[in-house]
Design a protein around this motif. Structure first.
Motif, PDB file in Angstrom:
ATOM      1  N   PRO A  58      42.599 -29.082   1.956  1.00  0.00           N
ATOM      2  CA  PRO A  58      42.178 -28.598   3.197  1.00  0.00           C
ATOM      3  C   PRO A  58      40.898 -29.136   3.811  1.00  0.00           C
ATOM      4  CG  PRO A  58      43.680 -26.729   2.551  1.00  0.00           C
ATOM      5  CD  PRO A  58      43.210 -27.762   1.464  1.00  0.00           C
ATOM      6  N   ILE A  59      39.844 -28.618   2.973  1.00  0.00           N
ATOM      7  CA  ILE A  59      38.374 -28.809   3.250  1.00  0.00           C
ATOM      8  C   ILE A  59      38.282 -30.443   3.243  1.00  0.00           C
ATOM      9  CG2 ILE A  59      37.463 -28.856   0.913  1.00  0.00           C
ATOM     10  CD1 ILE A  59      35.848 -27.408   4.087  1.00  0.00           C
ATOM     11  N   ALA A  60      38.836 -31.191   2.314  1.00  0.00           N
ATOM     12  CA  ALA A  60      38.560 -32.597   2.386  1.00  0.00           C
ATOM     13  C   ALA A  60      39.207 -33.227   3.546  1.00  0.00           C
ATOM     14  CB  ALA A  60      39.295 -33.309   1.326  1.00  0.00           C
ATOM     15  N   ALA A  61      40.390 -32.795   3.802  1.00  0.00           N
ATOM     16  CA  ALA A  61      40.841 -33.306   5.361  1.00  0.00           C
ATOM     17  C   ALA A  61      39.813 -33.141   6.341  1.00  0.00           C
ATOM     18  CB  ALA A  61      42.380 -32.797   5.464  1.00  0.00           C
ATOM     19  N   LEU A  62      39.512 -31.766   6.470  1.00  0.00           N
ATOM     20  CA  LEU A  62      38.606 -31.438   7.562  1.00  0.00           C
ATOM     21  C   LEU A  62      37.243 -32.269   7.493  1.00  0.00           C
ATOM     22  CD1 LEU A  62      38.571 -29.486  10.012  1.00  0.00           C
ATOM     23  CD2 LEU A  62      37.496 -27.694   8.444  1.00  0.00           C
ATOM     24  N   ASP A  63      36.747 -32.605   6.314  1.00  0.00           N
ATOM     25  CA  ASP A  63      35.591 -33.471   6.288  1.00  0.00           C
ATOM     26  C   ASP A  63      35.666 -34.731   6.705  1.00  0.00           C
ATOM     27  OD1 ASP A  63      33.919 -31.211   5.315  1.00  0.00           O
ATOM     28  OD2 ASP A  63      34.213 -31.939   3.088  1.00  0.00           O
ATOM     29  N   ARG A  64      36.877 -35.417   6.440  1.00  0.00           N
ATOM     30  CA  ARG A  64      37.321 -36.616   7.078  1.00  0.00           C
ATOM     31  C   ARG A  64      37.412 -36.635   8.502  1.00  0.00           C
ATOM     32  NH1 ARG A  64      41.318 -39.818   3.127  1.00  0.00           N
ATOM     33  NH2 ARG A  64      40.021 -39.777   1.024  1.00  0.00           N
ATOM     34  N   LEU A  65      38.049 -35.694   8.943  1.00  0.00           N
ATOM     35  CA  LEU A  65      38.308 -35.593  10.626  1.00  0.00           C
ATOM     36  C   LEU A  65      36.984 -35.615  11.235  1.00  0.00           C
ATOM     37  CD1 LEU A  65      40.927 -32.696  11.304  1.00  0.00           C
ATOM     38  CD2 LEU A  65      41.171 -35.229  11.811  1.00  0.00           C
ATOM     39  N   LEU A  66      35.986 -34.778  10.523  1.00  0.00           N
ATOM     40  CA  LEU A  66      34.564 -34.586  11.208  1.00  0.00           C
ATOM     41  C   LEU A  66      33.734 -35.748  10.724  1.00  0.00           C
ATOM     42  CD1 LEU A  66      34.405 -30.918  10.758  1.00  0.00           C
ATOM     43  CD2 LEU A  66      34.998 -32.099  12.782  1.00  0.00           C
ATOM     44  N   SER A  67      33.916 -36.738   9.790  1.00  0.00           N
ATOM     45  CA  SER A  67      33.184 -37.801   9.666  1.00  0.00           C
ATOM     46  C   SER A  67      32.829 -38.434  10.769  1.00  0.00           C
ATOM     47  CB  SER A  67      33.555 -38.587   8.493  1.00  0.00           C
ATOM     48  OG  SER A  67      34.652 -39.355   8.830  1.00  0.00           O
ATOM     49  N   GLY A  68      31.653 -38.940  11.010  1.00  0.00           N
ATOM     50  CA  GLY A  68      31.281 -39.555  12.105  1.00  0.00           C
ATOM     51  C   GLY A  68      30.779 -38.990  13.394  1.00  0.00           C
ATOM     52  N   THR A  69      30.747 -37.496  13.103  1.00  0.00           N
ATOM     53  CA  THR A  69      30.494 -36.783  14.236  1.00  0.00           C
ATOM     54  C   THR A  69      29.240 -35.711  13.712  1.00  0.00           C
ATOM     55  OG1 THR A  69      31.662 -34.870  13.739  1.00  0.00           O
ATOM     56  CG2 THR A  69      32.677 -36.447  14.881  1.00  0.00           C
ATOM     57  N   ALA A  70      28.829 -35.069  14.607  1.00  0.00           N
ATOM     58  CA  ALA A  70      27.579 -34.147  14.522  1.00  0.00           C
ATOM     59  C   ALA A  70      28.078 -32.937  13.599  1.00  0.00           C
ATOM     60  CB  ALA A  70      26.697 -33.852  15.392  1.00  0.00           C
ATOM     61  N   MET A  71      29.453 -32.737  13.799  1.00  0.00           N
ATOM     62  CA  MET A  71      29.886 -31.364  13.369  1.00  0.00           C
ATOM     63  C   MET A  71      30.088 -31.356  11.546  1.00  0.00           C
ATOM     64  SD  MET A  71      30.543 -29.889  16.232  1.00  0.00           S
ATOM     65  CE  MET A  71      30.558 -30.059  17.834  1.00  0.00           C
ATOM     66  N   ARG A  72      30.107 -30.226  11.306  1.00  0.00           N
ATOM     67  CA  ARG A  72      30.354 -30.036   9.997  1.00  0.00           C
ATOM     68  C   ARG A  72      31.195 -28.924   9.456  1.00  0.00           C
ATOM     69  NH1 ARG A  72      29.498 -34.261   9.982  1.00  0.00           N
ATOM     70  NH2 ARG A  72      27.467 -35.512   9.530  1.00  0.00           N
ATOM     71  N   ALA A  73      31.844 -28.907   8.518  1.00  0.00           N
ATOM     72  CA  ALA A  73      32.649 -27.561   8.103  1.00  0.00           C
ATOM     73  C   ALA A  73      32.144 -26.840   6.986  1.00  0.00           C
ATOM     74  CB  ALA A  73      34.289 -28.115   7.724  1.00  0.00           C
ATOM     75  N   ARG A  74      32.455 -25.809   7.006  1.00  0.00           N
ATOM     76  CA  ARG A  74      32.108 -24.676   5.990  1.00  0.00           C
ATOM     77  C   ARG A  74      33.026 -23.696   5.626  1.00  0.00           C
ATOM     78  NH1 ARG A  74      28.412 -20.047   7.435  1.00  0.00           N
ATOM     79  NH2 ARG A  74      28.307 -20.301   9.442  1.00  0.00           N
ATOM     80  N   ARG A  75      32.881 -23.048   4.502  1.00  0.00           N
ATOM     81  CA  ARG A  75      34.016 -21.984   4.441  1.00  0.00           C
ATOM     82  C   ARG A  75      33.092 -20.801   4.506  1.00  0.00           C
ATOM     83  NH1 ARG A  75      36.628 -22.700  -1.186  1.00  0.00           N
ATOM     84  NH2 ARG A  75      37.948 -24.293   0.020  1.00  0.00           N
ATOM     85  N   VAL A  76      33.833 -19.751   5.458  1.00  0.00           N
ATOM     86  CA  VAL A  76      32.913 -18.801   5.667  1.00  0.00           C
ATOM     87  C   VAL A  76      33.537 -17.414   5.244  1.00  0.00           C
ATOM     88  CG1 VAL A  76      32.119 -19.837   7.741  1.00  0.00           C
ATOM     89  CG2 VAL A  76      34.169 -18.438   7.990  1.00  0.00           C
ATOM     90  N   ALA A  77      34.933 -17.241   4.649  1.00  0.00           N
ATOM     91  CA  ALA A  77      35.180 -16.150   4.114  1.00  0.00           C
ATOM     92  C   ALA A  77      36.521 -16.268   3.023  1.00  0.00           C
ATOM     93  CB  ALA A  77      35.778 -15.274   5.136  1.00  0.00           C
ATOM     94  N   ARG A  78      36.699 -15.463   2.335  1.00  0.00           N
ATOM     95  CA  ARG A  78      37.948 -15.672   1.416  1.00  0.00           C
ATOM     96  C   ARG A  78      38.240 -14.150   1.341  1.00  0.00           C
ATOM     97  NH1 ARG A  78      35.970 -18.840  -3.945  1.00  0.00           N
ATOM     98  NH2 ARG A  78      35.234 -20.919  -2.770  1.00  0.00           N
ATOM     99  N   LEU A  79      39.835 -14.226   1.278  1.00  0.00           N
ATOM    100  CA  LEU A  79      40.594 -13.178   1.121  1.00  0.00           C
ATOM    101  C   LEU A  79      40.936 -12.877  -0.382  1.00  0.00           C
ATOM    102  CD1 LEU A  79      43.174 -13.282   3.854  1.00  0.00           C
ATOM    103  CD2 LEU A  79      41.236 -11.917   3.939  1.00  0.00           C
ATOM    104  N   PRO A  80      41.210 -11.768  -0.798  1.00  0.00           N
ATOM    105  CA  PRO A  80      41.664 -11.656  -1.972  1.00  0.00           C
ATOM    106  C   PRO A  80      42.828 -12.344  -2.501  1.00  0.00           C
ATOM    107  CG  PRO A  80      41.130  -9.435  -1.245  1.00  0.00           C
ATOM    108  CD  PRO A  80      41.022 -10.628  -0.234  1.00  0.00           C
TER     109      PRO A  80
END
Length: 81
Positions: A58-80
């Motif tokens: 999922p994070i690799a797909a999101l990174d590819r979606l956002l490539s070429g833009t000024a937007m960046r993805a980051r993981r903000v929380a984890r559930l147990p």
């Protein structure tokens, strides 16, 4: 990228996202990979994003979606898991 079970968050998934507006494309990605993806910047809803296809985490797909833009993805929380 926000909370998701570890299994879905880190596993490869078949991604098939058409090009489109950021908000809708990111919602489709979340459904395809079964993770919760949130964003705060309203500009993202109107941002045109490229198509992404392939076997990706999922994070690799999101990174590819956002490539070429000024937007960046980051993981903000984890559930147990």
């Amino acid at each position: 990228m926000s909370a998701a079970p570890a299994q879905a968050r880190d596993r490869l998934a078949a991604i098939d996202l058409p090009a489109g507006s950021g908000g809708e494309t990111i919602r489709v990605l979340g459904r395809q990979v079964r993770v919760s993806i949130g964003f705060r910047d309203a500009r993202l809803t109107r941002l045109p994003l490229r198509a992404v296809r392939g076997s990706l985490t999922p994070i690799a797909a999101l990174d590819r979606l956002l490539s070429g833009t000024a937007m960046r993805a980051r993981r903000v929380a984890r559930l147990p898991s």
